[in-house]
Design an enzyme around this catalytic site. Sequence first.
Site, PDB file in Angstrom:
ATOM      1  N   SER A  44      -3.274  20.088  -6.405  1.00 37.68           N
ATOM      2  CA  SER A  44      -3.339  18.625  -6.340  1.00 37.68           C
ATOM      3  C   SER A  44      -4.480  18.054  -7.178  1.00 37.68           C
ATOM      4  O   SER A  44      -4.483  16.867  -7.499  1.00 37.68           O
ATOM      5  CB  SER A  44      -3.498  18.170  -4.887  1.00 37.68           C
ATOM      6  N   HIS A  45      -5.478  18.884  -7.536  1.00 39.51           N
ATOM      7  CA  HIS A  45      -6.610  18.414  -8.334  1.00 39.51           C
ATOM      8  C   HIS A  45      -6.667  19.091  -9.698  1.00 39.51           C
ATOM      9  O   HIS A  45      -7.664  18.973 -10.407  1.00 39.51           O
ATOM     10  CB  HIS A  45      -7.923  18.671  -7.591  1.00 39.51           C
ATOM     11  N   LEU A 121     -14.942  18.579  -5.364  1.00 38.82           N
ATOM     12  CA  LEU A 121     -16.380  18.459  -5.147  1.00 38.82           C
ATOM     13  C   LEU A 121     -17.023  19.832  -4.982  1.00 38.82           C
ATOM     14  O   LEU A 121     -18.141  20.079  -5.453  1.00 38.82           O
ATOM     15  CB  LEU A 121     -16.649  17.583  -3.926  1.00 38.82           C
ATOM     16  N   THR A 157     -11.629   7.841   0.540  1.00 37.94           N
ATOM     17  CA  THR A 157     -11.476   9.101   1.278  1.00 37.94           C
ATOM     18  C   THR A 157     -12.768   9.909   1.261  1.00 37.94           C
ATOM     19  O   THR A 157     -12.947  10.811   2.077  1.00 37.94           O
ATOM     20  CB  THR A 157     -10.332   9.943   0.672  1.00 37.94           C
ATOM     21  N   ASP A 176     -15.467  21.793   1.907  1.00 34.63           N
ATOM     22  CA  ASP A 176     -15.135  20.627   1.082  1.00 34.63           C
ATOM     23  C   ASP A 176     -14.069  19.849   1.842  1.00 34.63           C
ATOM     24  O   ASP A 176     -12.932  20.301   1.951  1.00 34.63           O
ATOM     25  CB  ASP A 176     -14.609  21.071  -0.286  1.00 34.63           C
ATOM     26  N   GLU A 186      -2.802  14.483  -2.311  1.00 32.56           N
ATOM     27  CA  GLU A 186      -1.642  15.151  -1.725  1.00 32.56           C
ATOM     28  C   GLU A 186      -0.515  14.155  -1.468  1.00 32.56           C
ATOM     29  O   GLU A 186       0.661  14.481  -1.612  1.00 32.56           O
ATOM     30  CB  GLU A 186      -2.042  15.857  -0.429  1.00 32.56           C
ATOM     31  N   LYS A 228     -14.392   8.868  13.995  1.00 31.31           N
ATOM     32  CA  LYS A 228     -15.398   9.766  13.426  1.00 31.31           C
ATOM     33  C   LYS A 228     -15.183   9.945  11.921  1.00 31.31           C
ATOM     34  O   LYS A 228     -16.139  10.124  11.164  1.00 31.31           O
ATOM     35  CB  LYS A 228     -15.364  11.119  14.136  1.00 31.31           C
ATOM     36  N   LEU A 301     -14.167  31.918   7.842  1.00 32.34           N
ATOM     37  CA  LEU A 301     -15.144  31.026   7.237  1.00 32.34           C
ATOM     38  C   LEU A 301     -14.441  29.970   6.394  1.00 32.34           C
ATOM     39  O   LEU A 301     -13.385  30.235   5.809  1.00 32.34           O
ATOM     40  CB  LEU A 301     -16.116  31.811   6.357  1.00 32.34           C
ATOM     41  N   PRO A 302     -15.018  28.770   6.294  1.00 32.24           N
ATOM     42  CA  PRO A 302     -14.446  27.743   5.416  1.00 32.24           C
ATOM     43  C   PRO A 302     -14.371  28.250   3.982  1.00 32.24           C
ATOM     44  O   PRO A 302     -15.263  28.964   3.516  1.00 32.24           O
ATOM     45  CB  PRO A 302     -15.434  26.578   5.542  1.00 32.24           C
ATOM     46  N   ARG A 305      -9.282  30.546   2.164  1.00 32.33           N
ATOM     47  CA  ARG A 305      -8.028  30.484   1.408  1.00 32.33           C
ATOM     48  C   ARG A 305      -8.288  30.276  -0.074  1.00 32.33           C
ATOM     49  O   ARG A 305      -7.577  30.823  -0.929  1.00 32.33           O
ATOM     50  CB  ARG A 305      -7.140  29.368   1.962  1.00 32.33           C
ATOM     51  N   ARG A 306      -9.303  29.486  -0.393  1.00 26.08           N
ATOM     52  CA  ARG A 306      -9.650  29.269  -1.803  1.00 26.08           C
ATOM     53  C   ARG A 306     -10.086  30.583  -2.452  1.00 26.08           C
ATOM     54  O   ARG A 306      -9.692  30.899  -3.576  1.00 26.08           O
ATOM     55  CB  ARG A 306     -10.769  28.227  -1.895  1.00 26.08           C
TER      56      ARG A 306
END
Length: 336
Positions: A44-45, A121, A157, A176, A186, A228, A301-302, A305-306
């Site tokens: 998407s980016h 980012l 966003t 991120d 998206e 939030k 961990l964040p 998947r990347r």
Amino acid sequence: MPRMTVDAIETLAAAALRRHGASEAQARALAAGLAGAERDGIRSHGLMYLPVYCEHLTCGKVVGGAEPVFSRPAPASLVVDAGSGFAHAAIDLGLPALLDTARSQGIASLAIRNSYNCGILAYHTERIAEAGLVGLGFTNAPASIAPWGGRRAVLGTNPWSLAVPDGKGGARFVIDQSASVIAKSEVIKRSKSGEAIPEGWALDAEGKPTTDAAAGLKGTMVPSGGYKGVGAALLVEVFAACLAGATPGIQASPFSGPAGGPPKTGQFFIALAPDISSGGAFADRLAVVVEALGAETGGRLPGGRRAAARARIASEGVEVDETTEAMLLRLAGQGA
């Protein structure tokens, strides 16, 4: 489906950007970011945005020949005016000084003003982590989130990112996330393909939930976590617009389409030397936190998947459908 190497994507993307008016420095910096998004499986980016970038170069929404200007108004406070060019070239200019200053002072900030969409980012904060520093980044965007209980978009966003070093020249993990349930790109991607979006991603112009991507783009994005998420968007706006001296999202022209002049939004980065503030205890404390996350059944961990996508694509290449491949070659002046 055809496959391309990340390097080939970067080379062709840079050629396309130069062909549409970007200087060598502007094209090279942005093309590296686009290729990085494809490398990490964040379509998407990646190349999806290349036609928009080329259009914005030709219509004047981005100044292709902009030369970023660096300044240091205080010892640990750095600023780059992007001059309405792409954010990537401005960040590239300021990043070395940010890293050096954080190492010597313990903490330093880099404000980017009068810039444009900075893409992923985490692509930028991860470079801070690779230098052995904790990186925190903020970027604001044209308004697409309404205040809690309202209907009119007033905040973007507005993603934020945290990258934590692993002590070995890489990132232990990277976060991120945007202030909305899903990145607006998206929804744009599904609008172009005619796909429906899941309920809970966007609201229509009347403030009602919708699964129609086009209707969602005419309305507002749903904030993550309800009120939030609005708070998170406001936090980013304070850093990336107010502290950076950039344009607030409510006044910025959209990143999509040719309407309006340069958006002149901003980014803000903070780099911290972990051993200075922690007294050398950072690595041990981080190990405790990471181990606890990994011990939880199903936990990860964040950025996992990347990282997995990056490893796979490094060996297999990037899948590029024929339509996208033809678009890339055409924009680079190598297609029919």
